[in-house]
Design an enzyme around this catalytic site. Structure first.
Site, mmCIF file in Angstrom:
data_model
loop_
_atom_site.group_PDB
_atom_site.id
_atom_site.type_symbol
_atom_site.label_atom_id
_atom_site.label_comp_id
_atom_site.label_asym_id
_atom_site.label_seq_id
_atom_site.Cartn_x
_atom_site.Cartn_y
_atom_site.Cartn_z
ATOM 1 N N LYS A 59 11.388 -12.135 11.441
ATOM 2 C CA LYS A 59 12.549 -12.252 10.537
ATOM 3 C C LYS A 59 12.566 -11.096 9.537
ATOM 4 O O LYS A 59 13.622 -10.538 9.225
ATOM 5 C CB LYS A 59 12.486 -13.570 9.757
ATOM 6 C CG LYS A 59 12.908 -14.780 10.546
ATOM 7 C CD LYS A 59 12.910 -15.976 9.601
ATOM 8 C CE LYS A 59 13.214 -17.262 10.308
ATOM 9 N NZ LYS A 59 12.995 -18.436 9.445
ATOM 10 N N TYR B 198 22.088 -7.569 -3.490
ATOM 11 C CA TYR B 198 23.254 -6.857 -4.017
ATOM 12 C C TYR B 198 22.810 -5.969 -5.170
ATOM 13 O O TYR B 198 22.538 -6.465 -6.264
ATOM 14 C CB TYR B 198 24.325 -7.858 -4.478
ATOM 15 C CG TYR B 198 24.838 -8.681 -3.319
ATOM 16 C CD1 TYR B 198 25.864 -8.200 -2.505
ATOM 17 C CD2 TYR B 198 24.266 -9.909 -3.012
ATOM 18 C CE1 TYR B 198 26.305 -8.926 -1.411
ATOM 19 C CE2 TYR B 198 24.705 -10.639 -1.918
ATOM 20 C CZ TYR B 198 25.724 -10.145 -1.124
ATOM 21 O OH TYR B 198 26.152 -10.863 -0.047
ATOM 22 N N TYR C 33 5.439 -8.214 15.576
ATOM 23 C CA TYR C 33 5.503 -6.956 14.822
ATOM 24 C C TYR C 33 6.155 -5.865 15.681
ATOM 25 O O TYR C 33 7.126 -5.233 15.254
ATOM 26 C CB TYR C 33 4.084 -6.559 14.419
ATOM 27 C CG TYR C 33 3.971 -5.326 13.565
ATOM 28 C CD1 TYR C 33 4.302 -5.352 12.212
ATOM 29 C CD2 TYR C 33 3.516 -4.120 14.103
ATOM 30 C CE1 TYR C 33 4.180 -4.221 11.420
ATOM 31 C CE2 TYR C 33 3.387 -2.982 13.315
ATOM 32 C CZ TYR C 33 3.716 -3.037 11.973
ATOM 33 O OH TYR C 33 3.594 -1.909 11.193
ATOM 34 N N PHE D 48 0.820 -1.212 0.000
ATOM 35 C CA PHE D 48 0.000 0.000 0.000
ATOM 36 C C PHE D 48 0.863 1.275 0.000
ATOM 37 O O PHE D 48 0.815 2.072 -0.944
ATOM 38 C CB PHE D 48 -0.952 -0.066 1.203
ATOM 39 C CG PHE D 48 -1.531 1.241 1.632
ATOM 40 C CD1 PHE D 48 -2.205 2.055 0.730
ATOM 41 C CD2 PHE D 48 -1.421 1.663 2.958
ATOM 42 C CE1 PHE D 48 -2.747 3.275 1.137
ATOM 43 C CE2 PHE D 48 -1.956 2.870 3.368
ATOM 44 C CZ PHE D 48 -2.613 3.675 2.468
ATOM 45 N N ASP E 224 12.920 -11.660 -1.156
ATOM 46 C CA ASP E 224 12.582 -11.603 0.268
ATOM 47 C C ASP E 224 13.742 -10.911 0.988
ATOM 48 O O ASP E 224 14.892 -11.374 0.895
ATOM 49 C CB ASP E 224 12.405 -13.056 0.757
ATOM 50 C CG ASP E 224 11.960 -13.125 2.211
ATOM 51 O OD1 ASP E 224 12.321 -12.215 2.983
ATOM 52 O OD2 ASP E 224 11.267 -14.090 2.558
ATOM 53 N N VAL E 225 13.441 -9.832 1.717
ATOM 54 C CA VAL E 225 14.523 -9.056 2.344
ATOM 55 C C VAL E 225 15.223 -9.825 3.469
ATOM 56 O O VAL E 225 16.233 -9.350 4.000
ATOM 57 C CB VAL E 225 14.036 -7.681 2.880
ATOM 58 C CG1 VAL E 225 13.641 -6.765 1.745
ATOM 59 C CG2 VAL E 225 12.921 -7.837 3.910
ATOM 60 N N TYR F 127 23.919 0.955 13.718
ATOM 61 C CA TYR F 127 24.656 1.206 12.464
ATOM 62 C C TYR F 127 25.025 2.693 12.354
ATOM 63 O O TYR F 127 26.097 3.032 11.838
ATOM 64 C CB TYR F 127 23.831 0.774 11.240
ATOM 65 C CG TYR F 127 24.124 -0.638 10.807
ATOM 66 C CD1 TYR F 127 23.595 -1.735 11.490
ATOM 67 C CD2 TYR F 127 24.962 -0.905 9.722
ATOM 68 C CE1 TYR F 127 23.883 -3.032 11.105
ATOM 69 C CE2 TYR F 127 25.254 -2.203 9.329
ATOM 70 C CZ TYR F 127 24.714 -3.252 10.021
ATOM 71 O OH TYR F 127 25.004 -4.541 9.644
HETATM 72 P P1 NAD Z 1 1.548 -3.605 3.157
HETATM 73 O O1 NAD Z 1 1.331 -4.917 3.824
HETATM 74 O O2 NAD Z 1 0.530 -3.128 2.186
HETATM 75 O O3 NAD Z 1 2.961 -3.581 2.416
HETATM 76 C C1 NAD Z 1 4.078 -4.287 2.859
HETATM 77 C C2 NAD Z 1 4.835 -4.790 1.646
HETATM 78 O O4 NAD Z 1 6.001 -5.506 2.086
HETATM 79 C C3 NAD Z 1 4.015 -5.768 0.797
HETATM 80 O O5 NAD Z 1 4.128 -5.447 -0.558
HETATM 81 C C4 NAD Z 1 4.644 -7.124 1.101
HETATM 82 O O6 NAD Z 1 4.467 -8.052 0.066
HETATM 83 C C5 NAD Z 1 6.091 -6.728 1.342
HETATM 84 N N1 NAD Z 1 6.839 -7.690 2.153
HETATM 85 C C6 NAD Z 1 6.457 -8.283 3.308
HETATM 86 N N2 NAD Z 1 7.418 -9.095 3.764
HETATM 87 C C7 NAD Z 1 8.451 -9.010 2.863
HETATM 88 C C8 NAD Z 1 9.733 -9.624 2.764
HETATM 89 N N3 NAD Z 1 10.162 -10.497 3.697
HETATM 90 N N4 NAD Z 1 10.514 -9.323 1.691
HETATM 91 C C9 NAD Z 1 10.097 -8.450 0.743
HETATM 92 N N5 NAD Z 1 8.887 -7.844 0.784
HETATM 93 C C10 NAD Z 1 8.084 -8.124 1.835
HETATM 94 O O7 NAD Z 1 1.750 -2.540 4.331
HETATM 95 P P2 NAD Z 1 1.894 -0.948 4.263
HETATM 96 O O8 NAD Z 1 0.734 -0.355 4.954
HETATM 97 O O9 NAD Z 1 2.218 -0.509 2.884
HETATM 98 O O10 NAD Z 1 3.152 -0.733 5.217
HETATM 99 C C11 NAD Z 1 4.448 -0.481 4.690
HETATM 100 C C12 NAD Z 1 5.416 -0.295 5.838
HETATM 101 O O11 NAD Z 1 4.998 0.779 6.672
HETATM 102 C C13 NAD Z 1 5.537 -1.528 6.745
HETATM 103 O O12 NAD Z 1 6.886 -1.689 7.117
HETATM 104 C C14 NAD Z 1 4.689 -1.168 7.933
HETATM 105 O O13 NAD Z 1 5.139 -1.819 9.111
HETATM 106 C C15 NAD Z 1 4.880 0.337 8.006
HETATM 107 N N6 NAD Z 1 3.740 0.980 8.679
HETATM 108 C C16 NAD Z 1 2.559 1.146 8.019
HETATM 109 C C17 NAD Z 1 1.486 1.723 8.683
HETATM 110 C C18 NAD Z 1 0.169 1.973 7.995
HETATM 111 O O14 NAD Z 1 -0.759 2.446 8.649
HETATM 112 N N7 NAD Z 1 0.011 1.715 6.725
HETATM 113 C C19 NAD Z 1 1.615 2.105 10.018
HETATM 114 C C20 NAD Z 1 2.831 1.887 10.658
HETATM 115 C C21 NAD Z 1 3.890 1.331 9.978
#
Ligand code: NAD
Ligand code: UDP
Length: 316
Positions: free
Chosen positions: A90, A63, A144, A12, A57-58, A158
């Site tokens: 993870k 690289y 989380y 999103f 997957d992160v 870091y």
């Molecule tokens: P989302 O779930 O829509 O997007 C997360 C994305 O990360 C997805 O595309 C998913 O496929 C990808 N992903 C998950 N695990 C992965 C991995 N191991 N390797 C590679 N890609 C991976 O969520 P979002 O709302 O877009 O949130 C994005 C970031 O912002 C997240 O880190 C979330 O914790 C943070 N965040 C969002 C909100 C919010 O309200 N939207 C609030 C606080 C924090």
């Protein structure tokens, strides 16, 4: 033109960030494992020669050569991050180590998408960055919350140990178009339920509060934070300080869609925070940032998006 890596770029927030960076003239590399994100979110950028996607997957090393990294990869909705909690931890911890290692090797600036969840069920209201939080380390949200807290620790180590250019954003609830209709978060749930005249699912009594930020404001905050002077690391709260109960949000969803939906009350999930509202003084002072989109205005745009989506497709 900068080369910019967005992890979680098909989710999103990632999708909106990629769009903004492309429109600002940058070369964008989106890395995503499509756990909660989808190609559908980014398909419209695929023809752009300055946009690339890498299914990755992160949790594993990457690289690439870029100038800046926005580390957004992590499922954000409670139902999704609790689906495979070990993978969630993870993703935050190994993902941070890998992206920080990458940033160190190539000398890139790196921004972490942290969260208001680092404050847990806060005893301080509104939440300020100096508050250390009230987090259950062994509950269902801990994968989380603690994963994100550990990621912040890694970012600051870091910074101290390797002099890395870090930026840490503590994001409060953000909503808008391109949330997944089955995402499970409250704004998308209520709008989809209201548009379909289905019961609106209130968890608990609905007296808990949240502060909802429209996505365009949040993306502006990300860019301002990344572009802030080198000495400024955060953590900085990014969110809209307008605070609403979940019942108030439900009523808005019903009124604004003209829905016949009724409210149904479901059990409150474990460790669900009672109140949440950002103090954004630091963002105002250091970034000259504050949200400008009011909840009603943002909800209207989000409702229009879901209305089109639901009438035009099954929303896979
Ligand atoms: P989302 O779930 O829509 O997007 C997360 C994305 O990360 C997805 O595309 C998913 O496929 C990808 N992903 C998950 N695990 C992965 C991995 N191991 N390797 C590679 N890609 C991976 O969520 P979002 O709302 O877009 O949130 C994005 C970031 O912002 C997240 O880190 C979330 O914790 C943070 N965040 C969002 C909100 C919010 O309200 N939207 C609030 C606080 C924090
Ligand atoms: N919530 C709700 N009904 C829903 C989804 C969520 O009442 O269908 C509540 C949830 O219990 C929480 C708030 O809305 O108190 C925000 O939930 P969300 O999952 O959006 O994000 P959180 O801030 O809890 O991470």
């Amino acid at each position: 033109m900068k080369r910019i890596l967005v992890t979680g770029g098909a989710g999103f927030l990632g999708r909106h960030l990629c769009e903004r960076l492309l429109s600002d003239g940058h070369d964008v590399l989106c890395v995503d494992n499509f756990f909660t994100g989808s190609k559908r979110n980014i398909v419209e950028f695929m023809d752009n020669p300055y946009f690339e996607v890498n299914r990755h997957d992160v949790c594993f090393p990457l690289y690439v050569e870029v100038d800046e990294i926005y580390n957004l990869a992590c499922p954000a909705s409670p139902i999704h991050y609790q689906h495979d909690p070990v993978q969630t931890t993870k993703t935050s911890v190994h993902g941070a180590i890998n992206m920080l290692g990458l940033a160190k090797r190539i000398g890139a600036k790196i921004l972490q998408a942290s969260t208001s969840e680092v404050y847990g069920d806060p005893e301080i209201h509104p939440q300020v960055e100096g508050y250390w939080g009230n987090v259950n380390p062994v509950g269902v949200r801990s994968c989380y919350d603690e994963g994100k807290r550990c990621a912040e620790t890694l970012f600051f180590d870091y910074f101290r140990q390797h002099k890395l250019g870090i930026k840490v954003a503590r994001i409060f609830n953000t909503y808008g178009p391109y949330m997944h209709p089955s995402d499970g978060r409250v704004v998308s749930n209520f709008i989809v339920q209201a548009l379909e005249n289905k019961p609106i699912t209130i968890y608990g009594k609905g007296e808990q509060t949240r502060s909802f930020c429209y996505v365009d404001d949040m993306i502006n905050g990300f860019i301002k934070l990344m572009d802030s002077p080198d000495g400024f690391t955060g953590p900085v709260n990014l969110g809209n300080p307008g605070e609403f109960t979940i019942l108030e949000l439900a009523q808005k969803a019903i009124d604004m869609t003209g829905s016949r939906s009724e409210l149904v009350f479901k059990p409150l999930p474990s460790d669900d925070p009672t109140r949440r509202c950002p103090d954004i003084s630091v963002a105002k002072e250091q970034l000259d940032w504050e949200p400008v989109v009011k909840l009603d205005e943002g909800l209207k745009k989000t409702i229009e998006y879901f209305d089109t989506l639901l009438s035009g497709s099954t929303g896979d």
